[in-house]
Design an enzyme around this catalytic site. Sequence first.
Site, PDB file in Angstrom:
ATOM      1  N   ARG A   1       0.850  -1.194   0.000  1.00 52.56           N
ATOM      2  CA  ARG A   1       0.000   0.000   0.000  1.00 52.56           C
ATOM      3  C   ARG A   1       0.876   1.231   0.000  1.00 52.56           C
ATOM      4  O   ARG A   1       1.869   1.273   0.733  1.00 52.56           O
ATOM      5  CB  ARG A   1      -0.879   0.037   1.264  1.00 52.56           C
ATOM      6  CG  ARG A   1      -2.035  -0.915   1.238  1.00 52.56           C
ATOM      7  CD  ARG A   1      -2.609  -1.063   2.617  1.00 52.56           C
ATOM      8  NE  ARG A   1      -1.592  -1.537   3.553  1.00 52.56           N
ATOM      9  CZ  ARG A   1      -1.757  -1.634   4.862  1.00 52.56           C
ATOM     10  NH1 ARG A   1      -2.883  -1.264   5.410  1.00 52.56           N
ATOM     11  NH2 ARG A   1      -0.785  -2.088   5.643  1.00 52.56           N
TER      12      ARG A   1
ATOM     13  N   LYS B   1      -3.717 -11.569  -7.310  1.00 49.24           N
ATOM     14  CA  LYS B   1      -3.496 -10.122  -7.181  1.00 49.24           C
ATOM     15  C   LYS B   1      -4.737  -9.322  -7.614  1.00 49.24           C
ATOM     16  O   LYS B   1      -5.234  -8.458  -6.895  1.00 49.24           O
ATOM     17  CB  LYS B   1      -2.269  -9.729  -8.006  1.00 49.24           C
ATOM     18  CG  LYS B   1      -2.053  -8.250  -8.166  1.00 49.24           C
ATOM     19  CD  LYS B   1      -1.763  -7.566  -6.840  1.00 49.24           C
ATOM     20  CE  LYS B   1      -2.006  -6.097  -6.936  1.00 49.24           C
ATOM     21  NZ  LYS B   1      -0.932  -5.246  -6.649  1.00 49.24           N
TER      22      LYS B   1
ATOM     23  N   GLY C   1     -16.997   6.697   2.804  1.00 50.06           N
ATOM     24  CA  GLY C   1     -16.478   8.014   2.428  1.00 50.06           C
ATOM     25  C   GLY C   1     -16.770   8.320   0.976  1.00 50.06           C
ATOM     26  O   GLY C   1     -17.827   7.935   0.460  1.00 50.06           O
TER      27      GLY C   1
ATOM     28  N   GLY D   1      -9.480   5.628  -4.782  1.00 47.70           N
ATOM     29  CA  GLY D   1      -8.751   6.155  -5.931  1.00 47.70           C
ATOM     30  C   GLY D   1      -7.396   5.476  -5.957  1.00 47.70           C
ATOM     31  O   GLY D   1      -7.243   4.373  -5.445  1.00 47.70           O
TER      32      GLY D   1
ATOM     33  N   CYS E   1      -3.918   1.798  -8.180  1.00 48.46           N
ATOM     34  CA  CYS E   1      -4.185   0.353  -8.231  1.00 48.46           C
ATOM     35  C   CYS E   1      -5.659  -0.004  -8.357  1.00 48.46           C
ATOM     36  O   CYS E   1      -6.067  -0.617  -9.345  1.00 48.46           O
ATOM     37  CB  CYS E   1      -3.606  -0.319  -7.002  1.00 48.46           C
ATOM     38  SG  CYS E   1      -1.830  -0.410  -7.069  1.00 48.46           S
TER      39      CYS E   1
HETATM   40  C1  UDX Z   1      -3.857  -0.973  -2.822  1.00 49.50           C
HETATM   41  C2  UDX Z   1      -3.831  -2.315  -2.089  1.00 49.50           C
HETATM   42  O1  UDX Z   1      -4.267  -2.129  -0.743  1.00 49.50           O
HETATM   43  C3  UDX Z   1      -2.444  -2.920  -2.146  1.00 49.50           C
HETATM   44  O2  UDX Z   1      -2.451  -4.197  -1.549  1.00 49.50           O
HETATM   45  C4  UDX Z   1      -2.043  -3.044  -3.608  1.00 49.50           C
HETATM   46  O3  UDX Z   1      -0.788  -3.625  -3.758  1.00 49.50           O
HETATM   47  C5  UDX Z   1      -2.084  -1.686  -4.288  1.00 49.50           C
HETATM   48  O4  UDX Z   1      -3.408  -1.144  -4.142  1.00 49.50           O
HETATM   49  P1  UDX Z   1      -3.159   1.537  -2.294  1.00 49.50           P
HETATM   50  O5  UDX Z   1      -3.631   1.869  -3.660  1.00 49.50           O
HETATM   51  O6  UDX Z   1      -1.854   2.065  -1.840  1.00 49.50           O
HETATM   52  O7  UDX Z   1      -3.036  -0.065  -2.126  1.00 49.50           O
HETATM   53  O8  UDX Z   1      -4.260   2.047  -1.291  1.00 49.50           O
HETATM   54  P2  UDX Z   1      -5.227   1.477  -0.151  1.00 49.50           P
HETATM   55  O9  UDX Z   1      -4.682   1.782   1.179  1.00 49.50           O
HETATM   56  O10 UDX Z   1      -5.584   0.076  -0.408  1.00 49.50           O
HETATM   57  O11 UDX Z   1      -6.494   2.443  -0.384  1.00 49.50           O
HETATM   58  C6  UDX Z   1      -7.098   2.543  -1.653  1.00 49.50           C
HETATM   59  C7  UDX Z   1      -8.198   3.551  -1.662  1.00 49.50           C
HETATM   60  O12 UDX Z   1      -9.328   3.086  -0.941  1.00 49.50           O
HETATM   61  C8  UDX Z   1      -7.870   4.917  -1.071  1.00 49.50           C
HETATM   62  O13 UDX Z   1      -8.404   5.910  -1.916  1.00 49.50           O
HETATM   63  C9  UDX Z   1      -8.563   4.912   0.268  1.00 49.50           C
HETATM   64  O14 UDX Z   1      -8.900   6.217   0.712  1.00 49.50           O
HETATM   65  C10 UDX Z   1      -9.795   4.081  -0.048  1.00 49.50           C
HETATM   66  N1  UDX Z   1     -10.366   3.419   1.131  1.00 49.50           N
HETATM   67  C11 UDX Z   1      -9.629   2.473   1.798  1.00 49.50           C
HETATM   68  C12 UDX Z   1     -11.659   3.710   1.539  1.00 49.50           C
HETATM   69  O15 UDX Z   1     -12.353   4.550   0.939  1.00 49.50           O
HETATM   70  N2  UDX Z   1     -12.173   3.048   2.638  1.00 49.50           N
HETATM   71  C13 UDX Z   1     -11.475   2.106   3.311  1.00 49.50           C
HETATM   72  O16 UDX Z   1     -12.017   1.555   4.279  1.00 49.50           O
HETATM   73  C14 UDX Z   1     -10.158   1.822   2.896  1.00 49.50           C
END
Ligand code: UDX
Length: 443
Positions: A154, A207, A256, A260, A263
Amino acid sequence: MKITVIGAGYVGLVTAVCLAELNNNVLCVERPSFDLSKLEKGISHFYEPELDELLAKNIKGNRIEFTVDLDKAIDFSDVIFICVGTPQSDTGKADLSQVENIARQIAKRLNSYKLIIEKSTVPVNTHQWVKKTIKRYAHSDLDFDVASNPEFLREGSAVSDFMKPDRIVVGVESDRAKRVFKEIYSPFIEEGYPVLITTPAASELIKHAANSFLALKISYINMVAELCEKANVDINMVADGIGYDKRVGRAFLNAGIGYGGSCFPKDVKAFINIAEEHGVDFTLLKEVERVNSKKRIDFVKKVEEVLWINKDKNIAVWGLSFKPNTDDIREAPSLDIIRELSNKGANLRLYDPQAITNFKSVFPENNRVKFFKNKYDAIKNADALLILTEWDEFKKADLDKMETLMNLPIIIDGRNLYKSNKMEKFEYYNVGRGKINELEVLK
Ligand code: UDX
């Protein structure tokens, strides 16, 4: 071990640095046009907590080096991690031209056994194409293996995700490849982290399926939040109530303005596309995407419902990155929301702890869009504050000070940051908390 990492992007650099930290000798290669000078000084080209410290430490310890000479990097070791980009094409299908190009370059330099590892996120069965390409272009019939070892990093916690993984997924076809992975990941095996040995195809699919499932959880809770808002129920209580069930889990149930980043949007789209190519209509994931886009539109509607006319209103925004602890704005909800409010003629006062430079490159400053280095400056004389990213410093902000600085004490919180009992001085709107309540667990 000597290890080559191809690509010093997000995944490549984190992988290279962490493998060096595990006492390997790593050579990380970028394309010739890439300026390595910052990296060589121990400074990464994107913001990621802990990364620069580890990078500098491992440069000093001579465990990591950078080059733009691909041939040299391929010759350097028998273990090659491919961490190049697999961007999304217009159709949503992954563009694998960089992976294919690397496979051809490896084929040309194949002079001993090599283990070629896909770390980039690729569609299921890409390993077969990589294998076929290497066989076609190789000048010899030397033995090699292609394996899959997807990353689950992440942004914002990539280093600790690498060093303390929930699991490591490895897809191999030979015992020889399995033995190499056993050596690479021996520090994790010794500490009891699960290293799962699967087939390359299963590993590739894991993945996409994992990320799509997490995206699904977010869209699901966001729909429940919509219902909560109408029924005057607090979504946080509901999320806690269902999250205590171990089969569900509380993670990724924060309602929320949706997901975005580089990934989730890309991977969900690619997974729908992969399914389609296999004759499977993954309507469930299409709905996940639709709900996610709708959340941004709903938020803009909410701003309009609260402020009535947006034109000439001073609207402060806290949070531009797609999530906290990163400067990344790719596919961030802020982009759509700010574009929409700017079209409506609002005066926007924007603040983010890390993402301002990136945001400015897409949204240059003008007489309606202003950037601030300090969150309190951004809210001076504001008619409302919108919160779009759940940065910790917003949670800890001085509410009394905020109230005195703002023209009107209105907060529209897209990330549900504040507790109800602290918000009396504000007109406080959130996503799906209806009548805010705090869950109590009897002890
Ligand atoms: C993600 C995966 O978690 C990771 O395992 C993969 O390798 C790459 O994609 P990342 O894109 O860094 O990682 O972000 P992540 O922390 O997963 O959050 C993604 C999005 O979801 C963010 O916009 C976050 O704000 C949103 N989110 C996350 C929510 O809206 N609610 C949640 O409860 C969790």
